[in-house]
Structure formats: structure tokens, C-alpha cells
Design an enzyme around this catalytic site. Structure first.
Site, mmCIF file in Angstrom:
data_model
loop_
_atom_site.group_PDB
_atom_site.id
_atom_site.type_symbol
_atom_site.label_atom_id
_atom_site.label_comp_id
_atom_site.label_asym_id
_atom_site.label_seq_id
_atom_site.Cartn_x
_atom_site.Cartn_y
_atom_site.Cartn_z
ATOM 1 N N GLY A 93 0.756 -1.209 0.413
ATOM 2 C CA GLY A 93 -0.128 0.156 -0.107
ATOM 3 C C GLY A 93 0.379 1.298 -0.106
ATOM 4 N N ASN A 114 1.094 3.352 -2.309
ATOM 5 C CA ASN A 114 1.189 4.105 -3.497
ATOM 6 C C ASN A 114 0.470 5.271 -2.580
ATOM 7 O OD1 ASN A 114 -1.090 2.810 -2.800
ATOM 8 N ND2 ASN A 114 -2.388 2.939 -4.743
ATOM 9 N N GLY A 118 -1.333 8.054 1.536
ATOM 10 C CA GLY A 118 -0.921 7.449 2.332
ATOM 11 C C GLY A 118 0.058 7.783 3.797
ATOM 12 N N ILE A 119 -0.371 6.683 4.543
ATOM 13 C CA ILE A 119 1.111 7.286 5.854
ATOM 14 C C ILE A 119 2.349 5.605 4.599
ATOM 15 C CG2 ILE A 119 2.055 5.788 7.347
ATOM 16 C CD1 ILE A 119 -0.925 6.141 8.876
ATOM 17 N N GLY A 120 1.318 4.844 3.900
ATOM 18 C CA GLY A 120 2.744 3.533 3.071
ATOM 19 C C GLY A 120 3.447 5.094 2.332
ATOM 20 N N SER A 145 -3.107 -0.257 14.609
ATOM 21 C CA SER A 145 -3.680 0.273 15.496
ATOM 22 C C SER A 145 -4.385 0.529 16.499
ATOM 23 C CB SER A 145 -5.555 0.836 14.428
ATOM 24 O OG SER A 145 -5.811 2.175 15.084
ATOM 25 N N TYR A 151 -12.695 -4.264 11.428
ATOM 26 C CA TYR A 151 -11.190 -3.496 11.084
ATOM 27 C C TYR A 151 -10.600 -3.321 12.610
ATOM 28 C CZ TYR A 151 -7.952 0.677 10.916
ATOM 29 O OH TYR A 151 -6.705 0.839 10.658
#
Ligand SMILES: *[C@@H]1O[C@H](CO)[C@@H](O)[C@H](O)[C@H]1NC(C)=O
Ligand SMILES: *[C@@H]1O[C@H](CO)[C@@H](O)[C@H](O)[C@H]1NC(C)=O
Ligand SMILES: *[C@@H]1O[C@H](CO)[C@@H](O)[C@H](O)[C@H]1NC(C)=O
Length: 321
Positions: free
Chosen positions: A43, A45, A47-49, A172, A201
Site C-alpha cells: 500500500g 502508493n 497515505g502513510i505508506g 492500530s 477493522y
């Protein structure tokens, strides 16, 4: 007059909170270079990634963005190359919603790359609707838990041959809200009424922590370490979906108090590069510091072992370590 004082007090409190949160937000101060190291960021591509991948590229690592969407993956790669000046950045297709894709990714990676030093299981979704993947698992659980598990196991031989492999799981604080029922991993006991995206989640994030616990036990005697983390309350799309769906004003006010994506990436980067944690494994971090997990379940070693075994069974896969 009273109203005025109240408003001033509120503004003052808000300002104080803002400064406090910015000051206590952990920043990775380590400037270590990563030339010669190979990193996968799932991931990577957005946000945080994306921020994580960009930082590691700036440190000279060979960075592989493992993501689902080809055009977004390639756009992110180009952006990282342009800002970091490091050309050693690649996109490889990985769709965690398909175990075939996970196996294909791992097979090709092992065939084409000589080593892997850092695996960052960053990708995740906000829980998913109550739908099954082609593999028969709940979409949200497969993406956040089963597929990263399989990926980690499949890539392990490469990580093991690294001088100091690191496996990092972005979990998280949401794990606090989860109660794990091993007979209900794919929410098979839920009905349309009781099914909750937020619950999926939370459970998947608890699974990330438990896996880190069990994996660290299994990694004893190797040079590979594994840790999990809470990135902070970060202003990303996932958060938008989960917490603030109907509360626009609150959202506007809360936004400056949340971490931005760069800040949200700091603990992941810290775990990836800092020599301070080179011998630390099976722990949970936030704000670049080791902290206790939030619930008894999250530190239940026996539960972690069982979850590992059940996950292997559901994946029809046997890890060899
Ligand atoms: C969150 O879930 C919704 C469906 O409820 C989906 O449309 C959206 O793409 C999801 N967001 C992320 C970041 O996965
Ligand atoms: C990270 O989480 C995934 C999914 O729960 C798990 O399969 C994997 O083993 C974990 N890795 C580490 C390092 O804990
Ligand atoms: C980690 O362990 C190695 C080998 O035992 C040791 O040389 C090194 O100083 C340790 N690092 C830290 C940060 O404790």
C-alpha cells in the site's frame, strides 16, 4: 461577557491541545542510510505508506511499492523518484484480496530479487462490507490479516538471509475495541444487523498485534525481528470512513489536531531504520516509543498461538518456521 470568556477559554484550550499534540507526536530522528537495503511497502502508493516509502527511498533503499492499482502505483513511484532522486523505486502488483495474487507476488519477488531486508505490512482497508473474497474469506479480514500473514510467511526465506531482517506491521489503537472470537474470524456468526465494519477493522488490527507476538516467538534464534505499531490518529481516508462519517463540523475542527501523513509514518520509519530497535522483537510502538498494548487479549500468548494455527488452517497453508 461570560460568553466571550468562554470562547477565549475554548480557543486557548484548542491552541494548547494543538501545541501539545504536535510536541508529543513522535518523530524518527535517526538519519541512518539504507543504501543496499531492499524494502517492500504494501500500500505504498498513498497515505502513510507513501510517506514511508518516500522516506526510505530518500535514505537510499531499493523500494518496492506493492499495491493493487497499477496506474496509482506507477504515479506514486514516479513521484518518489522525482522527489528523492533515487531511481531504485519500483511498482509491483499485489492485491491482498486475492491469495493467488499474494502467491504470485511472492514467487516473482523471490525469483527476481536477491534479498529482502524490510517488509512493511502497511496496506489495510477500513473493514469492508460483508463480502467474501474469491478465496472465501471475509474481505476486510483477508486484506488486513490473512493475506499479510501469508505474504510474510512466503517472503520469510529472503528476510532470513538478510543481515538484519525487519518485519513491521501497521496495527492500530483500534485493537482496544476488539474482542476476538476465534470461531468467528470471518464474522460467520454475524447477521446483517450485527455485522459491523468498525468491528472487523478492530479485530483485524488485534490480529496484527497477536501475529507479531507469535511470529517473534517463532523468529527466536534468527536475526529477523518483528514489531507492530499504532501510527497515531492520522488524517487519512480510512479515518474519514470510520470515525467521522456524519460529523462534518467536528471533523473540520479535529483535522488540525490529527497527525498528517508524514507524522503518521514516523513510527513505521523508526522501526524500519533505527539501530535502537535492532534487537527488539514482538513489541508494540506508538510515537516512536515502545508502549503496552491496550487489552489482555492483545498480550495473550496462547491466543496468539491459536490464531496462528487457525489462520494456517483457513489459508490451507503451513508455515515452515
Ligand atoms: C471504505 O469502505 C467503503 C465502503 O463502505 C469503500 O467505498 C471505501 O473505498 C473504503 N475506503 C478505503 C480507504 O478502503
Ligand atoms: C503482520 O500481520 C499479519 C497479518 O495479521 C501477519 O500475518 C504477519 O505475520 C504479521 N507480521 C508481523 C511481523 O507481525
Ligand atoms: C544488539 O545485539 C548485538 C549482538 O548481541 C549487539 O552487538 C548490539 O550492540 C545490540 N544492539 C543494541 C542496540 O542493543
Amino acid at each position: 461577557m461570560f460568553l466571550l470568556s468562554l470562547i477565549i477559554l475554548l480557543i486557548f484550550t484548542y491552541g494548547f491541545l494543538y501545541v501539545y499534540l504536535k510536541l508529543t507526536s513522535g518523530i524518527c530522528k535517526c538519519s541512518k542510510h539504507l543504501v543496499g537495503k531492499v524494502v517492500i511497502v504494501t500500500g505504498g502508493n498513498n497515505g502513510i505508506g507513501f510517506e514511508t516509502a518516500k522516506d526510505l527511498a530518500e535514505r537510499g533503499a531499493r523500494v518496492i511499492l506493492a499495491c493493487r492499482d497499477e496506474s496509482r502505483g506507477i504515479a506514486a513511484r514516479d513521484k518518489i523518484i522525482a522527489t528523492s532522486g533515487n531511481n531504485d523505486v519500483y511498482y509491483r502488483h499485489l492485491d491482498l484480496a486475492s491469495l493467488t495474487s499474494v502467491k504470485k507476488f511472492a514467487d516473482e519477488f523471490i525469483r527476481e530479487e536477491k534479498c529482502l531486508d524490510i517488509l512493511i505490512n502497511n496496506a489495510g482497508i477500513n473493514g469492508s462490507r460483508n463480502v467474501r473474497t474469491e478465496d472465501g474469506l471475509l474481505l476486510g479480514m483477508q486484506t488486513n490479516h490473512f493475506a499479510p500473514f501469508l505474504l510474510t510467511c512466503l517472503l520469510f526465506p529472503l528476510l532470513k538471509s538478510s543481515a538484519s531482517g525487519r518485519i513491521i506491521n501497521v496495527s492500530s489503537m483500534a485493537h482496544n475495541r476488539a474482542t476476538l472470537d476465534l470461531d468467528n474470524l470471518n464474522m460467520e456468526k454475524e447477521t446483517e444487523e450485527t455485522y459491523s465494519k468498525t468491528h472487523v477493522y478492530a479485530v483485524s488490527k488485534l490480529c496484527n498485534i497477536l501475529f507479531t507476538v507469535e511470529l517473534s516467538k517463532r523468529l527466536k534464534g534468527t536475526k529477523v525481528t518483528t514489531n507492530s505499531l499504532h501510527p497515531g490518529v492520522v488524517d487519512t481516508d480510512i479515518l474519514d470512513e470510520i470515525y467521522f462519517k456524519y460529523v462534518h463540523l467536528l471533523k473540520a475542527l479535529a483535522k488540525p489536531l490529527l497527525k498528517n501523513r508524514w507524522e503518521g509514518a514516523q513510527t513505521t520509519i523508526y522501526l524500519a531504520v533505527s539501530p535502537e530497535v535492532e534487537n527488539v522483537s514482538g513489541k508494540y510502538f506508538r510515537d516512536c516509543k515502545m508502549v503496552n498494548v491496550g487489552t489482555d487479549q492483545a498480550r495473550d500468548v496462547e491466543l496468539a498461538r491459536k490464531l496462528w494455527e487457525i489462520s494456517e488452517k483457513l489459508l490451507n497453508f503451513k508455515s515452515n518456521f
